[in-house]
Design a protein around this motif. Structure first.
Motif, mmCIF file in Angstrom:
data_model
loop_
_atom_site.group_PDB
_atom_site.id
_atom_site.type_symbol
_atom_site.label_atom_id
_atom_site.label_comp_id
_atom_site.label_asym_id
_atom_site.label_seq_id
_atom_site.Cartn_x
_atom_site.Cartn_y
_atom_site.Cartn_z
ATOM 1 N N LEU A 377 0.662 -1.218 0.001
ATOM 2 C CA LEU A 377 0.173 0.232 0.131
ATOM 3 C C LEU A 377 0.817 1.284 0.012
ATOM 4 N N LEU A 378 2.189 1.148 0.245
ATOM 5 C CA LEU A 378 2.919 2.292 0.389
ATOM 6 C C LEU A 378 3.092 3.146 -0.644
ATOM 7 N N PRO A 379 3.199 2.841 -2.111
ATOM 8 C CA PRO A 379 3.146 3.581 -3.246
ATOM 9 C C PRO A 379 1.957 4.604 -3.162
ATOM 10 N N SER A 380 0.833 3.840 -2.726
ATOM 11 C CA SER A 380 -0.312 4.861 -2.841
ATOM 12 C C SER A 380 -0.180 6.241 -1.824
ATOM 13 N N LEU A 381 0.864 6.150 -1.344
ATOM 14 C CA LEU A 381 0.761 7.478 -0.246
ATOM 15 C C LEU A 381 1.377 8.319 -1.264
ATOM 16 N N PHE A 382 2.302 8.178 -2.095
ATOM 17 C CA PHE A 382 2.831 9.058 -2.971
ATOM 18 C C PHE A 382 1.833 9.712 -4.383
ATOM 19 N N ILE A 383 0.944 8.590 -4.643
ATOM 20 C CA ILE A 383 -0.243 8.807 -5.487
ATOM 21 C C ILE A 383 -1.025 9.790 -4.801
ATOM 22 N N LEU A 384 -1.289 9.556 -3.455
ATOM 23 C CA LEU A 384 -2.154 10.669 -2.953
ATOM 24 C C LEU A 384 -1.451 11.990 -3.103
ATOM 25 N N LEU A 385 -0.141 12.104 -2.735
ATOM 26 C CA LEU A 385 0.413 13.317 -2.859
ATOM 27 C C LEU A 385 0.768 13.963 -3.947
ATOM 28 N N SER A 386 0.609 13.276 -5.199
ATOM 29 C CA SER A 386 0.655 13.863 -6.614
ATOM 30 C C SER A 386 -0.726 14.645 -6.834
ATOM 31 N N LYS A 387 -0.413 15.440 -7.976
ATOM 32 C CA LYS A 387 -1.467 16.074 -8.428
ATOM 33 C C LYS A 387 -2.780 15.295 -8.859
ATOM 34 N N ALA A 388 -2.513 14.344 -9.559
ATOM 35 C CA ALA A 388 -3.422 13.519 -10.174
ATOM 36 C C ALA A 388 -4.098 12.717 -8.821
ATOM 37 N N GLY A 389 -3.549 12.261 -7.664
ATOM 38 C CA GLY A 389 -4.023 11.842 -6.659
ATOM 39 C C GLY A 389 -4.965 12.592 -5.941
ATOM 40 N N LYS A 390 -4.532 13.752 -5.938
ATOM 41 C CA LYS A 390 -5.363 14.755 -4.991
ATOM 42 C C LYS A 390 -6.811 15.056 -5.964
ATOM 43 N N LYS A 391 -6.510 15.077 -7.130
ATOM 44 C CA LYS A 391 -7.684 15.198 -8.062
ATOM 45 C C LYS A 391 -8.659 14.001 -7.819
ATOM 46 N N TRP A 392 -8.329 12.772 -7.747
ATOM 47 C CA TRP A 392 -9.083 11.852 -7.924
ATOM 48 C C TRP A 392 -9.660 11.660 -6.446
ATOM 49 N N HIS A 393 -8.925 12.208 -5.428
ATOM 50 C CA HIS A 393 -9.517 11.987 -4.167
ATOM 51 C C HIS A 393 -10.579 13.049 -3.867
ATOM 52 N N LEU A 394 -10.303 14.103 -4.513
ATOM 53 C CA LEU A 394 -11.328 15.161 -4.346
ATOM 54 C C LEU A 394 -12.339 15.363 -5.200
ATOM 55 N N ALA A 395 -12.622 14.178 -5.939
ATOM 56 C CA ALA A 395 -13.727 14.153 -6.952
ATOM 57 C C ALA A 395 -15.141 14.136 -6.217
ATOM 58 N N LEU A 396 -15.843 15.106 -6.490
ATOM 59 C CA LEU A 396 -17.204 15.217 -5.509
ATOM 60 C C LEU A 396 -16.984 15.404 -4.353
ATOM 61 N N ALA A 397 -15.758 15.996 -3.834
ATOM 62 C CA ALA A 397 -15.737 16.196 -2.260
ATOM 63 C C ALA A 397 -16.722 17.057 -1.662
#
Length: 397
Positions: A377-397
């Motif tokens: 799961l550790l690589p997902s931490l870096f995905i969350l920190l990336s611009k794309a990861g933040k965009k995915w997470h904030l979808a319809l936030a």
């Protein structure tokens, strides 16, 4: 008088809902203490005995793609009764299995039966309580599910020691028969307008799978579930065979972890409410990585605490990751929420089972195998920190 009758009827339906969601955790946790004996009796490696759990979960995940639409088309009661019938019959097949192949087939069928009972229960909740109050009821049902890992191994340990490991499956069959008779006598259909849509339509699922936010968060749920599954399948071997604990001692350690898991699951929503899902995921993944480091660091100490301490840590992180990621996976969908939920179940059940089955085939020591699951799961931490990861997470936030 009428109000009193309606109240009593409502209480009976709630009891039925609780019984329906118990089939799945009962089928996993009750026979955990017997896994080493099963491997010995079937004369197979431990990985094959552990597959009786992963195959069950795989069937549960795949079955959701069909059980949900069937519950809409045929009715909740019909799917519930069919699911209980399949569950009880396959439990008897497992009870009489004379080879690991027949046992695996029985567990595959049992997973399909348990899937149907679970889907029928949660669909009925939505019918009875509506969109506004169903969330609270679902929380109660999940609470009932969480208590099974603490209690079922105790019962399974006693059954295995007194009557043999096969009796665990005859107990499941008896439980199924009793619930079937109760449902047939008093469960009412709660969906008066069944749909005429096809049971399976590929385009319905393609629209969900093409959403990056769903895929990312569903994968987080899948990999977090894989950690717990890796522990559940390995714990009997590590604690009883390698460390020499009795079945009763094993259930004590398993029960302690279940209590920690229940506490974490109750605390995670409050943390999310205060700090948000993004922070909850970051903390959950970091804590899980700490658990992996602890698992490797303590591997040289042959004590139950050295094995279970990292598991305790992972149980806390699991609650944070699953609690935050599941909601974010479903957030982009409105009218497709049911389809998205079915796919999320596929990721969590079938996906995690597949991940664990593959890693178990690498012939690692259990400590290393579980640590690997935590680090995945550790690589997902870096995905969350990336611009794309933040965009995915904030979808319809």
């Amino acid at each position: 008088m009428t109000t009193s009758v309606q109240h009593n009827h409502g209480q009976i339906q709630i009891v039925f809902l609780v019984l329906l969601v118990l089939f799945s955790p009962l089928a996993i946790d009750i026979y955990l203490p017997a896994l080493p004996q099963m491997a010995q009796d079937f004369e197979v490696k431990h990985a094959l005995a552990q597959d009786t759990i992963t195959w069950f979960l795989f069937a549960m995940g795949v079955g959701q793609l069909f059980a949900g639409p069937l519950a809409d088309k045929l009715g909740r009661r019909t799917v519930a009764l069919a699911g209980v019938s399949i569950y009880a019959s396959s439990a008897l097949l497992a009870w009489g299995a004379q080879s690991i192949e027949w046992m695996l087939l029985a567990r595959l069928l049992q997973g399909l039966g348990a899937c149907a009972t679970s889907v029928a229960a949660f669909a009925t909740v939505r019918d009875i309580f509506g969109p506004n109050k169903s969330g609270k009821m679902i929380s109660y049902l999940n609470g009932a599910i969480c208590f099974i890992p603490a209690l079922a191994p105790i019962l399974g340990s006693w059954i295995t020691q007194e009557l043999g490991w096969r009796t665990n499956f005859s107990f499941m069959a008896l439980f199924g028969v009793c619930v079937y008779l109760a449902l047939a006598a008093a469960m009412k259909e709660t969906n008066p307008t069944p749909t005429d849509e096809p049971v399976f339509r590929l385009s319905r699922y393609a629209a969900v799978l093409s959403t990056p936010s769903f895929v990312f968060h569903a994968c987080l749920c899948m990999l977090a579930m894989a950690v717990i599954l890796a522990y559940v399948t390995s714990a009997p071997v590590v604690l009883m065979e390698n460390l020499g604990l009795s079945m009763n001692e094993f259930t004590v350690w398993f029960g302690i972890n279940a209590i920690i898991n229940i506490t974490a699951c109750m605390s995670a929503p409050k943390f999310v409410e205060r700090f948000g899902t993004y922070t909850a995921l970051m903390v959950g993944i970091l804590v899980l990585s700490v658990g992996g480091v602890l698992m490797l660091s303590l591997a040289r100490y042959q004590t139950p605490l050295a094995f279970m301490l990292p598991i305790f840590v992972s149980s806390v992180s699991f609650a944070f990751i699953l609690g935050a990621a599941a909601g974010k996976a479903l957030a982009p969908f409105g009218d497709k929420a049911g389809t998205a939920a079915a796919l999320l179940g596929l990721f969590q059940m079938s996906g995690s089972g597949l991940v664990v089955a593959i890693v178990q085939r690498l012939d690692m020591q259990p400590h290393v195998m579980i640590a690997v699951q935590m680090f995945i799961l550790l690589p997902s931490l870096f995905i969350l920190l990336s611009k794309a990861g933040k965009k995915w997470h904030l979808a319809l936030a």
